[in-house]
Design a protein around this motif. Structure first.
Motif, short mmCIF file in Angstrom:
data_model
loop_
_atom_site.label_atom_id
_atom_site.label_comp_id
_atom_site.label_asym_id
_atom_site.label_seq_id
_atom_site.Cartn_x
_atom_site.Cartn_y
_atom_site.Cartn_z
N TYR A 134 0.83 -1.20 0.00
CA TYR A 134 0.00 0.00 0.00
C TYR A 134 0.88 1.26 0.00
O TYR A 134 0.67 2.19 -0.78
CB TYR A 134 -0.92 -0.02 1.22
N SER A 135 1.92 1.27 0.87
CA SER A 135 2.78 2.45 0.97
C SER A 135 3.58 2.65 -0.32
O SER A 135 3.79 3.79 -0.75
CB SER A 135 3.76 2.29 2.14
N GLN A 138 1.56 4.25 -2.82
CA GLN A 138 1.37 5.68 -2.55
C GLN A 138 2.61 6.48 -2.94
O GLN A 138 2.66 7.68 -2.72
CB GLN A 138 1.13 5.94 -1.05
N MET A 140 5.96 5.68 -1.88
CA MET A 140 7.12 5.58 -0.98
C MET A 140 8.17 4.64 -1.55
O MET A 140 7.84 3.71 -2.28
CB MET A 140 6.69 5.00 0.36
N ALA A 145 8.66 2.43 3.04
CA ALA A 145 7.44 1.63 3.19
C ALA A 145 7.63 0.58 4.29
O ALA A 145 6.75 0.37 5.13
CB ALA A 145 7.09 0.97 1.87
N ARG A 148 7.87 2.41 7.80
CA ARG A 148 6.56 2.89 8.28
C ARG A 148 5.67 1.72 8.65
O ARG A 148 4.99 1.70 9.67
CB ARG A 148 5.85 3.73 7.21
N SER A 149 5.66 0.70 7.78
CA SER A 149 4.77 -0.43 8.02
C SER A 149 5.15 -1.14 9.32
O SER A 149 4.29 -1.60 10.07
CB SER A 149 4.85 -1.44 6.87
#
Ligand code: F6R
Length: 603
Positions: A134-135, A138, A140, A145, A148-149
């Protein structure tokens, strides 16, 4: 638990990963898989339930030439055992493997589904793939990613992430084992959940701390780099030369690793004696001699905990230091009372058991000094404790722990001697030599035990009983039988049976009574009570006792003369043999019993 292996190299990545997974088989698993970059630069996935040869069959005829591969052996936690739930998990461009548990998986999954993501499996692991994917979608970078995840998932885990577009593998962990390695000549890089997968493949190994992002490229100038999640270079890792060899892992003349490991014990006792009394271990003992703890908080799990109970008895009687021995899984969730000059003592074969590490962390947080009795040098436990007393058992492959128990108890006994401040190691050495000799004699006469095993293996249930220092041996005997022979067995303090469990005794129940020199008459009375209720009696007891022979249906005579103090270890080896042969008659998978993992890295 789950095994992870990742590799970046020169066309040989799949082979290296498959070899690594083979080495991790001993840890226990129910499915396996690999994902690699194929000749067209695409990530290609193969995974299958069952043993590794199922995966290898699937790979037959496939072009395995690849510079980048991640592989996994799964021990199911979330989602049943099936091909789909096996790892790696892959969407078109990113693949991941995971060891651990994502505690908030359901919640995160719900959010991702509401964002339009779809899931192919029932695992918590795929949720992490979803987050990373998903990141990246977007905009990243993979690095951001992953960082953050990782912040969004709760619980102890290690992840290895591979991306199609970049030639890199990333890895990150929290409270789970992870090791990276580098081959200086070829620049090949590896990552794994177990240093054993890296032996002979790399020259240098690196143990990253929690939340460090390991970036493996295999490129000449920067083959492997460690970063903080904010992108700054990190120095939070330990680096050491890869030293351990592979030789001892062959089964040799033995049908199972467990049997081989049982037979290794006399040699290992002599090795331990040499190491601590003549070799490098002497230095460690000097440190122990200066310790003056007012109390010891001892923590461990399973077999290591039972070893701890024997050690508690040693320390309390020799040193008169109170020892509070607890299951690490319970201790970690209590609110234990610590006192100044407490010493935390942690016992573990693997040094990676999640609950034991959590108990250790609790002690570290409370600023309690920590000691380990541990086998795997370089393990998380050994890196986090203030002082390690290595038990020198060599690699233990059989899932059921045998030689590690013996070495743990003996190293604990050495520790008790050192804690005296003015130790008499000479006497202890004599005891060790006698124990090694008696075990050799026992191991050369296994036929009697084998015959008894054949006669009793089909009974309904088993009570292992013991008193005093043989009570922990009863607990350990029952555990061994349960795990490898899949029969119900309970370890009980012999004096406690009449407070309830004696209601279970009938002619279908076997009492394995462990009777040593200590509290002998009392233990015999307890056996009489079971005999009176038609239980089948197996006595492991002192030799030349006609009364014990007459009382029992099966009698295993043991020579305790001169061995009183170390006799728990001696009887325990007889128990190990009894369980081994019962399992053999039952035809179970002795080295890799169902549902079990060698190293329990989740709670
Ligand atoms: C039983 C057995 C387990 C381990 C336990 C702790 O045969 O092997 O009960 O003793 O999982 O493991 P370590 O010693 O690695 O912490």
């Amino acid at each position: 638990m789950c095994g992870i292996v990742g590799h970046i190299g020169h066309k040989n990545s799949v082979h290296v990963v498959l070899e690594g997974l083979k080495r991790l088989e001993y840890r226990g698993y129910d499915s396996s898989g690999v994902c690699f970059k194929n000749e067209f630069g695409n990530l290609t996935l193969f995974k299958k339930t069952g043993k590794l040869h199922n995966l290898k069959n699937l790979l037959r005829g496939v072009n395995l030439s690849s510079n980048s591969c991640v592989g996994h052996t799964r021990w199911a936690t979330h989602g049943v055992v099936n091909d789909q739930n096996s790892h790696p998990h892959l969407n078109d461009t990113i693949s991941i493997v995971h060891n651990g548990i994502i505690e908030n998986a359901a919640e995160v999954k719900k959010d991702l589904i509401s964002e339009g993501l779809q899931f192919k499996s029932d695992t918590d692991s795929e949720v992490f793939l979803g987050l990373v994917h998903y990141s990246v979608r977007q905009g990243m970078s993979l690095f951001d990613a992953v960082s953050r995840s990782f912040e969004k998932v709760q619980g102890n885990s290690a992840f290895v992430i591979q991306e199609k577009s970049s030639n890199q593998i990333l890895a990150i962990k929290r409270g789970a084992p992870l090791v990276c390695g580098l081959n200086f000549k070829t620049n090949e890089v590896m990552v794994s959940s177990d240093p054993y997968a890296l032996v002979g493949m790399v020259d240098q190994i690196f143990f990253p701390e929690d939340e460090v992002v390991c970036c493996l490229t295999g490129e000449k100038d920067k083959p492997i780099t460690f970063y903080e999640k904010n992108g700054e270079l990190s120095e939070r890792y330990v680096s050491k030369k890869q030293e351990c060899g592979l030789e001892p892992q062959e089964k040799g003349e033995f049908e199972h690793y467990m049997l081989k490991e049982i037979h290794e014990q006399p040699g290992l006792i002599r090795f331990l004696e040499e190491y601590y009394f003549l070799g490098a271990g002497k230095e460690v003992l000097k440190n122990v001699e200066n310790e003056k703890p007012s109390r010891i908080q001892l923590n461990a799990c399973g077999t290591a905990y039972y070893a701890g109970l024997v050690i508690r008895n040693f320390i309390e009687s020799i040193n008169r230091i109170p020892v509070s021995a607890e299951l690490a899984s319970e201790f970690r969730y209590r609110d234990p009372i610590f006192q100044e000059s407490d010493l935390g003592l942690f016992i573990s074969q693997s040094g990676e058991t999640a609950d034991t590490l959590a108990a250790l962390n609790l002690c570290v947080e409370r600023k309690v000094k920590t000691y380990s009795l541990v086998n795997v040098e370089g393990s998380t436990l050994s890196r986090l404790c203030d002082q390690n007393l290595f038990i020198k058992a060599g690699v233990e492959i059989g899932v059921a722990s045998t030689k590690a128990f013996t070495q743990q108890v003996l190293t604990g006994r050495i520790m008790a001697e050192s804690l005296k401040g003015t130790p008499s190691y000479g006497e202890l050495r004599t005891k060790f030599s006698l124990l090694a000799h008696r075990l050799e004699v026992l191991l050369s006469q296994v036929d009697k035990i084998k015959k008894i095993a054949e006669e009793i293996y089909n009974y309904k249930g088993f009570f292992f009983t013991g008193r005093g220092q043989y009570f922990p041996i009863a607990l350990e005997g029952a555990l061994k039988l349960k795990e490898i022979a899949y029969v119900h067995a309970e370890g009980y303090a012999a004096g406690e049976l009449k407070h309830g469990p004696i209601a279970l005794i009938d002619e279908e129940m076997v009492n394995v009574a462990i009777i040593g020199p200590e509290l002998l008459e009392k233990a015999v009375s307890n056996v009489e009570e079971i005999k009176a209720r038609r239980g089948v009696i197996v006595i492991l007891g002192p030799k030349d006792r006609k009364d014990l022979e007459a009382l029992s249906d099966h009698y295993i005579p043991l020579n305790f003369d001169g061995l009183e103090e170390l006799s728990p270890i001696y009887v325990n080896v007889a128990n190990q043999l009894l369980s081994y042969y019962m399992a053999k008659f039952k035809g179970t998978d002795i080295d890799k019993p169902r549902n079990l993992a060698k190293s329990v890295t989740v709670e």
